[in-house]
Every structure is written in C-alpha cells, then in structure tokens.
Design a protein around this motif. Structure first.
Motif, PDB file in Angstrom:
ATOM      1  N   ILE A 339       0.863  -1.174   0.000  1.00  0.00           N
ATOM      2  CA  ILE A 339       0.000   0.000   0.000  1.00  0.00           C
ATOM      3  C   ILE A 339       0.903   1.228   0.000  1.00  0.00           C
ATOM      4  O   ILE A 339       1.503   1.579   1.022  1.00  0.00           O
ATOM      5  CB  ILE A 339      -0.939   0.002   1.230  1.00  0.00           C
ATOM      6  CG1 ILE A 339      -1.636  -1.356   1.386  1.00  0.00           C
ATOM      7  CG2 ILE A 339      -1.937   1.143   1.109  1.00  0.00           C
ATOM      8  CD1 ILE A 339      -2.458  -1.795   0.198  1.00  0.00           C
ATOM      9  N   ASN A 340       1.018   1.843  -1.169  1.00  0.00           N
ATOM     10  CA  ASN A 340       1.877   3.010  -1.320  1.00  0.00           C
ATOM     11  C   ASN A 340       1.063   4.296  -1.295  1.00  0.00           C
ATOM     12  O   ASN A 340      -0.073   4.332  -1.790  1.00  0.00           O
ATOM     13  CB  ASN A 340       2.643   2.936  -2.643  1.00  0.00           C
ATOM     14  CG  ASN A 340       3.558   1.732  -2.716  1.00  0.00           C
ATOM     15  OD1 ASN A 340       4.156   1.335  -1.721  1.00  0.00           O
ATOM     16  ND2 ASN A 340       3.680   1.147  -3.892  1.00  0.00           N
ATOM     17  N   ALA A 341       1.645   5.343  -0.741  1.00  0.00           N
ATOM     18  CA  ALA A 341       1.001   6.658  -0.758  1.00  0.00           C
ATOM     19  C   ALA A 341       1.259   7.285  -2.118  1.00  0.00           C
ATOM     20  O   ALA A 341       2.119   8.162  -2.287  1.00  0.00           O
ATOM     21  CB  ALA A 341       1.542   7.530   0.367  1.00  0.00           C
ATOM     22  N   GLU A 342       0.524   6.804  -3.103  1.00  0.00           N
ATOM     23  CA  GLU A 342       0.650   7.246  -4.489  1.00  0.00           C
ATOM     24  C   GLU A 342      -0.744   7.363  -5.095  1.00  0.00           C
ATOM     25  O   GLU A 342      -1.671   6.675  -4.657  1.00  0.00           O
ATOM     26  CB  GLU A 342       1.466   6.257  -5.313  1.00  0.00           C
ATOM     27  CG  GLU A 342       2.905   6.077  -4.841  1.00  0.00           C
ATOM     28  CD  GLU A 342       3.621   4.955  -5.564  1.00  0.00           C
ATOM     29  OE1 GLU A 342       4.843   4.822  -5.356  1.00  0.00           O
ATOM     30  OE2 GLU A 342       2.966   4.200  -6.316  1.00  0.00           O
ATOM     31  N   PHE A 348       0.753   7.629 -10.724  1.00  0.00           N
ATOM     32  CA  PHE A 348       1.360   7.107  -9.501  1.00  0.00           C
ATOM     33  C   PHE A 348       2.250   8.159  -8.829  1.00  0.00           C
ATOM     34  O   PHE A 348       3.291   7.852  -8.258  1.00  0.00           O
ATOM     35  CB  PHE A 348       2.150   5.824  -9.782  1.00  0.00           C
ATOM     36  CG  PHE A 348       1.278   4.653 -10.134  1.00  0.00           C
ATOM     37  CD1 PHE A 348       0.868   3.746  -9.168  1.00  0.00           C
ATOM     38  CD2 PHE A 348       0.849   4.467 -11.437  1.00  0.00           C
ATOM     39  CE1 PHE A 348       0.060   2.675  -9.497  1.00  0.00           C
ATOM     40  CE2 PHE A 348       0.028   3.400 -11.779  1.00  0.00           C
ATOM     41  CZ  PHE A 348      -0.364   2.499 -10.801  1.00  0.00           C
ATOM     42  N   ARG A 349       1.821   9.393  -8.874  1.00  0.00           N
ATOM     43  CA  ARG A 349       2.564  10.480  -8.226  1.00  0.00           C
ATOM     44  C   ARG A 349       2.591  10.256  -6.714  1.00  0.00           C
ATOM     45  O   ARG A 349       1.560   9.984  -6.097  1.00  0.00           O
ATOM     46  CB  ARG A 349       1.890  11.803  -8.536  1.00  0.00           C
ATOM     47  CG  ARG A 349       2.594  13.040  -7.935  1.00  0.00           C
ATOM     48  CD  ARG A 349       1.803  14.294  -8.238  1.00  0.00           C
ATOM     49  NE  ARG A 349       0.472  14.237  -7.631  1.00  0.00           N
ATOM     50  CZ  ARG A 349      -0.605  14.819  -8.142  1.00  0.00           C
ATOM     51  NH1 ARG A 349      -0.521  15.461  -9.291  1.00  0.00           N
ATOM     52  NH2 ARG A 349      -1.761  14.751  -7.516  1.00  0.00           N
ATOM     53  N   PRO A 350       3.757  10.338  -6.089  1.00  0.00           N
ATOM     54  CA  PRO A 350       3.819  10.216  -4.624  1.00  0.00           C
ATOM     55  C   PRO A 350       2.923  11.242  -3.961  1.00  0.00           C
ATOM     56  O   PRO A 350       2.844  12.395  -4.416  1.00  0.00           O
ATOM     57  CB  PRO A 350       5.293  10.473  -4.309  1.00  0.00           C
ATOM     58  CG  PRO A 350       6.011  10.099  -5.567  1.00  0.00           C
ATOM     59  CD  PRO A 350       5.085  10.492  -6.690  1.00  0.00           C
ATOM     60  N   ALA A 351       2.224  10.832  -2.900  1.00  0.00           N
ATOM     61  CA  ALA A 351       1.236  11.717  -2.278  1.00  0.00           C
ATOM     62  C   ALA A 351       1.338  11.633  -0.756  1.00  0.00           C
ATOM     63  O   ALA A 351       0.401  11.191  -0.080  1.00  0.00           O
ATOM     64  CB  ALA A 351      -0.174  11.338  -2.749  1.00  0.00           C
ATOM     65  N   PRO A 352       2.458  12.049  -0.192  1.00  0.00           N
ATOM     66  CA  PRO A 352       2.584  12.005   1.269  1.00  0.00           C
ATOM     67  C   PRO A 352       1.644  13.003   1.932  1.00  0.00           C
ATOM     68  O   PRO A 352       1.178  13.948   1.292  1.00  0.00           O
ATOM     69  CB  PRO A 352       4.049  12.382   1.493  1.00  0.00           C
ATOM     70  CG  PRO A 352       4.394  13.232   0.311  1.00  0.00           C
ATOM     71  CD  PRO A 352       3.617  12.660  -0.841  1.00  0.00           C
ATOM     72  N   GLY A 353       1.388  12.788   3.216  1.00  0.00           N
ATOM     73  CA  GLY A 353       0.506  13.712   3.928  1.00  0.00           C
ATOM     74  C   GLY A 353       0.229  13.227   5.338  1.00  0.00           C
ATOM     75  O   GLY A 353       0.819  12.244   5.810  1.00  0.00           O
ATOM     76  N   ASP A 420      -7.007   0.792  -3.459  1.00  0.00           N
ATOM     77  CA  ASP A 420      -8.151   0.547  -4.345  1.00  0.00           C
ATOM     78  C   ASP A 420      -7.716  -0.172  -5.620  1.00  0.00           C
ATOM     79  O   ASP A 420      -8.429  -1.048  -6.116  1.00  0.00           O
ATOM     80  CB  ASP A 420      -8.837   1.869  -4.694  1.00  0.00           C
ATOM     81  CG  ASP A 420      -9.619   2.456  -3.520  1.00  0.00           C
ATOM     82  OD1 ASP A 420      -9.861   1.714  -2.553  1.00  0.00           O
ATOM     83  OD2 ASP A 420      -9.961   3.649  -3.584  1.00  0.00           O
ATOM     84  N   LEU A 421      -6.561   0.198  -6.150  1.00  0.00           N
ATOM     85  CA  LEU A 421      -6.058  -0.475  -7.349  1.00  0.00           C
ATOM     86  C   LEU A 421      -5.774  -1.941  -7.053  1.00  0.00           C
ATOM     87  O   LEU A 421      -6.118  -2.824  -7.857  1.00  0.00           O
ATOM     88  CB  LEU A 421      -4.796   0.218  -7.854  1.00  0.00           C
ATOM     89  CG  LEU A 421      -4.111  -0.448  -9.063  1.00  0.00           C
ATOM     90  CD1 LEU A 421      -5.036  -0.476 -10.271  1.00  0.00           C
ATOM     91  CD2 LEU A 421      -2.804   0.280  -9.399  1.00  0.00           C
ATOM     92  N   ALA A 422      -5.176  -2.226  -5.908  1.00  0.00           N
ATOM     93  CA  ALA A 422      -4.920  -3.618  -5.532  1.00  0.00           C
ATOM     94  C   ALA A 422      -6.219  -4.409  -5.448  1.00  0.00           C
ATOM     95  O   ALA A 422      -6.304  -5.560  -5.897  1.00  0.00           O
ATOM     96  CB  ALA A 422      -4.185  -3.661  -4.191  1.00  0.00           C
ATOM     97  N   HIS A 423      -7.243  -3.793  -4.906  1.00  0.00           N
ATOM     98  CA  HIS A 423      -8.548  -4.442  -4.784  1.00  0.00           C
ATOM     99  C   HIS A 423      -9.107  -4.780  -6.169  1.00  0.00           C
ATOM    100  O   HIS A 423      -9.659  -5.872  -6.381  1.00  0.00           O
ATOM    101  CB  HIS A 423      -9.497  -3.516  -4.024  1.00  0.00           C
ATOM    102  CG  HIS A 423     -10.798  -4.141  -3.643  1.00  0.00           C
ATOM    103  ND1 HIS A 423     -11.983  -3.818  -4.257  1.00  0.00           N
ATOM    104  CD2 HIS A 423     -11.098  -5.083  -2.712  1.00  0.00           C
ATOM    105  CE1 HIS A 423     -12.965  -4.530  -3.713  1.00  0.00           C
ATOM    106  NE2 HIS A 423     -12.462  -5.302  -2.779  1.00  0.00           N
ATOM    107  N   ASP A 452     -13.002   1.291 -11.856  1.00  0.00           N
ATOM    108  CA  ASP A 452     -13.148   2.103 -10.653  1.00  0.00           C
ATOM    109  C   ASP A 452     -14.105   3.271 -10.906  1.00  0.00           C
ATOM    110  O   ASP A 452     -14.905   3.632 -10.055  1.00  0.00           O
ATOM    111  CB  ASP A 452     -11.771   2.628 -10.224  1.00  0.00           C
ATOM    112  CG  ASP A 452     -11.789   3.174  -8.809  1.00  0.00           C
ATOM    113  OD1 ASP A 452     -12.605   2.710  -8.009  1.00  0.00           O
ATOM    114  OD2 ASP A 452     -10.977   4.057  -8.501  1.00  0.00           O
ATOM    115  N   CYS A 453     -14.009   3.851 -12.110  1.00  0.00           N
ATOM    116  CA  CYS A 453     -14.918   4.962 -12.457  1.00  0.00           C
ATOM    117  C   CYS A 453     -16.369   4.498 -12.459  1.00  0.00           C
ATOM    118  O   CYS A 453     -17.272   5.182 -11.991  1.00  0.00           O
ATOM    119  CB  CYS A 453     -14.553   5.524 -13.828  1.00  0.00           C
ATOM    120  SG  CYS A 453     -13.029   6.489 -13.836  1.00  0.00           S
ATOM    121  N   LYS A 454     -16.605   3.291 -13.020  1.00  0.00           N
ATOM    122  CA  LYS A 454     -17.964   2.763 -13.100  1.00  0.00           C
ATOM    123  C   LYS A 454     -18.519   2.424 -11.732  1.00  0.00           C
ATOM    124  O   LYS A 454     -19.715   2.504 -11.505  1.00  0.00           O
ATOM    125  CB  LYS A 454     -17.968   1.528 -14.001  1.00  0.00           C
ATOM    126  CG  LYS A 454     -17.683   1.856 -15.469  1.00  0.00           C
ATOM    127  CD  LYS A 454     -17.529   0.576 -16.288  1.00  0.00           C
ATOM    128  CE  LYS A 454     -17.162   0.917 -17.745  1.00  0.00           C
ATOM    129  NZ  LYS A 454     -16.896  -0.292 -18.541  1.00  0.00           N
TER     130      LYS A 454
END
Length: 455
Positions: A339-342, A348-353, A420-423, A452-454
């Motif tokens: 599970i990456n913060a991307e 797949f831009r890194p998205a730290p927070g 969500d992508l892994a799912h 995912d959009c649908k």
C-alpha cells in the motif's frame, strides 16, 4: 547472542526489526531524522538517537554519523533493514572494522553480487542458468549493438550497479540502441555513481520468481520456496504471492536447487533472495541476488512459519540454522499487497501527507506491517510505502477472497493510496486464474481504472 542492536533504517522495517529483537530479548537503538522525530520506530525502540536533517543523504545515508551513534550507544550489531545502506559494501566493512557485527553478508559478497555483470559471470561458472547476453560490462554502444545483433532483438540494457528499474532500457530495434544506451548510461552514473552497463536478451513478459535463501556461517544453505512478484509497475513490485501458480513440483525443485547453488557460489551468509525470470516455455534464468531482507519477506513467513528476521539475527550471531531443507514445509497460500502513498490516477505520483484516520483490518490470517498511526505525517523525503497487507489462507482462491475483504476493511484517510487499485486487480479474471506476467499492469491499468470509475 547480541545485547543491543543498532537499527540503521526507519519506517515499517525498523518496526519489524524491533519486534524481532524484543522477542529475542535484545535491546534496540533506533535512529531518526528530524522528519521522523515522532515516528513509530522511535517510540518502540529501547532508545533512540537523532541522526540528522530530513534529507536521507544527511541522516539515514550518513555513514560516519550512523557508526558514531552505534558506538556511543554501546551496540554490538547493526541491522540495515532494506534500502538505504543495506546493500552498501563500504558500510558493511566499516561496521566490522568498528567491531560491530553487520547483520547481513560480508562487504565482499555484497560488492560481488551488487555488480550484476560480475554476478552473471559467477553464476555462469557455477552452472546457474543466466539470460543470454554479454559476458561482462559493455564499453560502448557499438559493442552493445554487435552483441544485440548476435543474440537477437529485443534486448535489455542494464546498469551493472543498478536496481529498482533505474539504468535500464529496452531496445526493440538496432536504430534505437545508441540513444537508449546513452540514456541508460547517464541514468546509471547519476543514480549509482557507476555508468557501467551490460546487455542481455529481453525475455518478453516473463514471470518474476524469487526464492528466499537462508545461509549460516557453518556452511548450511536452504531455500524456503518461492514468491511470485510478477505484478509490477516499472519494475516495482505491487503484489506478491506464494506459491506461484506458474510452477509445478518439478520446476519448483529445479529452481530451488539453482537458488541454493547461487548462494553457495557467492559464499553467502544471512537471509537473501535469488531472483529469476521464468519464460513462457518454462525456461528460467538468474537475474540478480538481493543481499538483504526483502520488503515481501512476510509472504514466506506466512507459508512456512519461519521468522526470517529472527533467523537473520541468529545467523549473524554465529548460530546455526534452526531448520534443515527437509524440515521446510509450505502450508496454504499467502499474498502481500504493498500500500503506497501514491495516486494511480495521476501517474502514480507520490502523495505524502497527514494520516487523518486509520483503520487496519484484522481477523484470521491477516497481518499488517506498517509504521502508520492516526495523526502520523508521512514524510515526502523517503519512499512512498505506507503499509504492507499480508494474508494467509488454505487455498489461493480463499487467499484472494481474504485479501479482498481485508482491503475493504483498510481505511487510510489523508492521502491517496494504491489500496483501491490492488482491490481491483484481485477481481481481474487473469489474476484470479493465475494467468499473469510482468506485463499485466501495463496491459490492464486503463481497464482497471475504468472499472473504478464505473463503481
């Protein structure tokens, strides 16, 4: 056994090392940068030391600061984890010169296996199959072109000191090679301080299979089965599982024997991983050896019941392996999702927070390795790994269903992740049937995001 271990790392692997040490009743010293002052590994260790500013070059990669801290806190061993200095031969050698046991192989072995051209030559001498290609480093694009013409396109241009997909280019035609060779050389020099390259045949869309190795100082070498790491994005693994659907008993035995032979050829001691590509015709080839604990080591722990960190520490202390090859037994199926913060929708831009809310899944056969907690600020200075979700079940289908359920329970609010992508991947027919290779995500990413959009 060691009295106090210095952990030259951070994040979830530092937490994992602390847990193993606690069960062995070994004290731990954690280091942290100013960005990690409130990190979980700092809170869990016996004691902690600030090692420098947020930038890794001034903290977690600062050899002199790390060694000084280890000596001043009275440690007798250093665990490097993965990443950072874990495969730095100079660090391993300096630890030994300071009478600190480096929990890993010797600097000489790290140096030899870290040079992929040298490792290929060593494997070839010891009968371990390697991908057809150059016998050693290639001095220029003209020589590379001649080798490519001999072995046939497509070819892979790779940095001898490379890793993580950097310093690597695929050439599908002769006219592409000069430009790609120059680009790979420049990237290798920038990333690794070494622009040396070699050329090998590109195995199109193979399976990526790695074997877990344990080798002690008494000369015993065993493998603990394989992990299939073929679901990747730009050579970065996203989902790993064991056993692999691509291997039958005979092929598994042959690859395991080759992995043990590779470790023996290197004079290896510690936990390590021998990585292969598996062609569609059943041929397999050595590609590299990772001289450290892997991110995905929990997959093997779940199917074998062997604590790899514990064994790694015992080996470094001079103790023999706690089991023989005949005693290694795999049970059921295990799978790990990184599970990456991307943000997959933004390339797949890194998205730290800040971790605003966190709920971790549980239940039978579910494990989460993470350093997250509510309110934790995931720093932007290091890799984007936020958590590892691992499940185990009696069969692969049950394992997939358990992982789906666990991902549905996982809640990380504050930044996007790859959960969500892994799912979605776990519902794709090709993945469910085990019919996937290293080209899976490239082929299906747009399709998965459209699902995912649908939804």
């Amino acid at each position: 056994m060691f009295h106090r271990i210095f952990i030259a790392n951070r994040g979830e692997i530092a937490v994992r090392i602390i847990r193993a040490c606690r069960e062995l009743e070994i004290e731990t010293v954690a280091v942290y940068s100013t960005a990690d002052a409130h990190a979980l590994h700092v809170q869990l260790a016996t004691q902690s030391v600030c090692i420098g500013p947020a930038r890794a070059a001034e903290s977690y990669l600062n050899l002199s600061a790390l060694l000084t801290a280890a000596l001043e806190t009275g440690c007798d061993a250093v665990h490097p984890g993965y990443g950072f200095l874990s495969e730095n031969p100079e660090f391993a050698e300096l630890c030994e010169k300071c009478d600190l046991r480096f929990i890993g192989p010797s600097g000489a072995v790290i140096r030899q296996m870290g040079n992929k051209a040298a490792a290929r030559a060593l494997m070839r001498r010891h009968g371990v199959p390697v991908v057809p290609g150059s016998d050693g480093p290639v001095p220029d694009a003209q020589t590379a072109a001649a080798i490519a013409a001999e072995i046939g396109y497509p070819v892979l241009i790779k940095a001898s000191a490379g890793g993580g997909g950097r310093g690597m280019r695929r050439a599908y035609a002769p006219e592409e090679l000069p430009t790609l060779f120059a680009a790979a050389q420049a990237e290798a020099a920038a990333c690794f301080g070494n622009g040396e390259l070699y050329v090998e045949k590109l195995i199109v869309n193979p399976r990526h299979i790695e074997f877990q190795i344990l080798a002690d100082r008494q000369g015993h070498v065993i493998h603990l089965g394989e992990r299939d790491c073929s679901v990747q994005r730009k050579n970065q693994k996203l989902i790993e599982e064991s056993p692999s659907r691509a291997l039958d008993a005979g092929l598994r035995a042959r690859m395991g024997e080759a992995a043990v032979a590779a470790a023996r050829a290197a004079g290896y001691q510690s936990a390590g991983t021998v990585e292969f590509v598996l062609d569609q015709d059943g041929s397999f080839y050595f590609i590299e050896m990772n001289t450290r604990i892997q991110v995905e080591h929990p997959v093997t722990e779940m199917v074998t019941g062997v604590d790899l960190l514990r064994e790694q520490i015992r080996i470094a202390a001079g103790l023999p392996l706690g089991l023989t090859q005949e005693q290694v037994c795999q049970s059921g199926c295990a799978m790990e999702c990184r599970i990456n913060a991307e943000d997959p929708r933004a390339g797949f831009r890194p998205a730290p927070g800040r971790t605003e809310f966190l709920h971790l899944p549980g239940g039978p056969g579910v494990r989460v390795d993470t350093a997250l907690f509510p309110g934790y600020e995931l720093p932007p200075y290091y890799d984007s790994l936020a958590a590892k979700l691992i499940v185990h079940a009696p069969t692969r289908l049950e394992c997939i269903r358990r992982m789906r359920r666990a991902l549905e329970e996982l809640i990380i609010q504050g930044y996007p992740t790859t959960a969500d992508l892994a799912h979605l991947i776990l519902y794709h027919p090709d993945f469910v049937k085990g019919r996937y290779d290293t080209g899976f995500l490239e082929q299906h990413l747009d399709e998965l995001l459209a699902w995912d959009c649908k939804a």
